[in-house]
Scaffold this motif. Structure first.
Motif, mmCIF file in Angstrom:
data_model
loop_
_atom_site.group_PDB
_atom_site.id
_atom_site.type_symbol
_atom_site.label_atom_id
_atom_site.label_comp_id
_atom_site.label_asym_id
_atom_site.label_seq_id
_atom_site.Cartn_x
_atom_site.Cartn_y
_atom_site.Cartn_z
ATOM 1 N N ARG A 65 0.814 -1.216 0.000
ATOM 2 C CA ARG A 65 0.000 0.000 0.000
ATOM 3 C C ARG A 65 0.847 1.264 0.000
ATOM 4 N NH1 ARG A 65 -4.897 1.467 4.030
ATOM 5 N NH2 ARG A 65 -5.055 3.625 3.408
ATOM 6 N N VAL A 66 1.874 1.289 0.802
ATOM 7 C CA VAL A 66 2.624 2.521 1.045
ATOM 8 C C VAL A 66 3.383 2.991 -0.193
ATOM 9 C CG1 VAL A 66 4.530 3.494 2.401
ATOM 10 C CG2 VAL A 66 2.799 2.108 3.508
ATOM 11 N N TRP A 118 2.642 3.147 -3.232
ATOM 12 C CA TRP A 118 1.855 3.825 -4.251
ATOM 13 C C TRP A 118 1.590 5.291 -3.918
ATOM 14 C CZ3 TRP A 118 0.923 2.259 -8.988
ATOM 15 C CH2 TRP A 118 1.114 0.930 -9.271
ATOM 16 N N PHE A 119 1.848 5.701 -2.721
ATOM 17 C CA PHE A 119 1.540 7.063 -2.311
ATOM 18 C C PHE A 119 2.737 7.986 -2.519
ATOM 19 C CE2 PHE A 119 -1.432 4.699 0.533
ATOM 20 C CZ PHE A 119 -2.608 5.210 -0.003
ATOM 21 N N PRO A 120 2.485 9.303 -2.577
ATOM 22 C CA PRO A 120 3.605 10.257 -2.582
ATOM 23 C C PRO A 120 4.355 10.216 -1.252
ATOM 24 C CG PRO A 120 1.519 11.348 -3.120
ATOM 25 C CD PRO A 120 1.202 9.945 -2.750
ATOM 26 N N ILE A 157 4.988 12.353 1.132
ATOM 27 C CA ILE A 157 4.367 12.925 2.328
ATOM 28 C C ILE A 157 3.319 11.970 2.888
ATOM 29 C CG2 ILE A 157 3.041 14.876 3.221
ATOM 30 C CD1 ILE A 157 5.967 15.490 2.427
ATOM 31 N N THR A 158 2.541 11.359 2.023
ATOM 32 C CA THR A 158 1.545 10.387 2.479
ATOM 33 C C THR A 158 2.224 9.131 3.010
ATOM 34 O OG1 THR A 158 0.113 11.251 0.740
ATOM 35 C CG2 THR A 158 -0.600 9.247 1.835
ATOM 36 N N GLN A 159 3.336 8.742 2.404
ATOM 37 C CA GLN A 159 4.102 7.617 2.941
ATOM 38 C C GLN A 159 4.555 7.924 4.362
ATOM 39 O OE1 GLN A 159 7.420 6.493 0.488
ATOM 40 N NE2 GLN A 159 6.142 6.110 -1.301
ATOM 41 N N THR A 219 3.094 9.804 6.513
ATOM 42 C CA THR A 219 1.969 9.699 7.442
ATOM 43 C C THR A 219 1.611 8.247 7.737
ATOM 44 O OG1 THR A 219 0.349 9.871 5.654
ATOM 45 C CG2 THR A 219 0.991 11.909 6.769
ATOM 46 N N HIS A 220 1.935 7.334 6.830
ATOM 47 C CA HIS A 220 1.734 5.915 7.098
ATOM 48 C C HIS A 220 2.844 5.349 7.988
ATOM 49 C CE1 HIS A 220 -1.216 6.022 3.870
ATOM 50 N NE2 HIS A 220 -1.628 4.834 4.294
ATOM 51 N N TRP A 274 11.982 11.080 6.443
ATOM 52 C CA TRP A 274 11.531 10.032 5.513
ATOM 53 C C TRP A 274 11.749 10.404 4.041
ATOM 54 C CZ3 TRP A 274 10.506 5.050 5.577
ATOM 55 C CH2 TRP A 274 9.830 4.487 4.499
#
Length: 170
Positions: A96-97, A99-101, A103-105, A107-108, A147
């Motif tokens: 899942r992680v 696939w995100f940009p 910044i969203t990574q 937050t995960h 990160w």
């Protein structure tokens, strides 16, 4: 989801080992008295658990945790337990992680790092009855801020082309 996904080269096992060794050596530096210095081994374990779950797993996390326990002179298994759980949950989220940009990574990744520190806090509290200061979880905040830098740095060798051709778009 509009950003392009580039095909990365396979990562070298030597580069993974080198990055884990460098993160361990960064943790060995004598800046433990400073507030907010992140746990570089935890950050590297989360990164490789997300990006290369078949190469860096729970066994590697346990071994590095034992090394950190010996270095920190903490209860044997405190870091090993937290790194093992951290690696397990990073591997669970790896599909899942990515696939995100970035910044969203981040937050995960943040709850994973906080969870690892909470496990360390609970082990210390039950073993010695001591609780840390209010800024204990500041390490996770600083690690999440690092990160994007860690992602850029650790993925850089995979982004280069084997034979650079200016007519090819990849």
């Amino acid at each position: 989801m509009n950003r392009p996904h580039y095909i990365l080269l396979p990562v070298s096992p030597l580069f993974i080992a080198f990055s884990l060794l460098c993160s361990f050596l960064l943790n060995l530096l004598p800046w433990g008295h400073l507030i907010g210095v992140p746990d570089f081994v935890a950050l590297a374990l989360v990164f490789w658990g997300v990006h290369q779950p078949r190469r860096v797993g729970i066994g590697t996390a346990f071994f590095l945790g034992l090394l950190m326990d010996v270095h920190d002179s903490t209860l044997l298994g405190e870091n090993a337990l937290s790194y093992t759980l951290l690696s397990y949950f990073a591997i669970m989220l790896h599909r899942r992680v990515t696939w995100f940009p970035l910044i969203t990574q981040a937050t995960h990744v943040f709850p994973l790092l906080v969870m690892a520190q909470a496990v360390q806090l609970l082990v210390r509290f039950f073993a010695s009855g001591q609780s840390p200061a209010w800024y204990f979880f500041l390490e996770s905040v600083v690690a999440v801020c690092l990160w994007p830098v860690a992602s850029w740095l650790l993925l850089a060798p995979q982004r280069r082309a084997v034979d650079r051709d200016h007519t090819r778009p990849i």
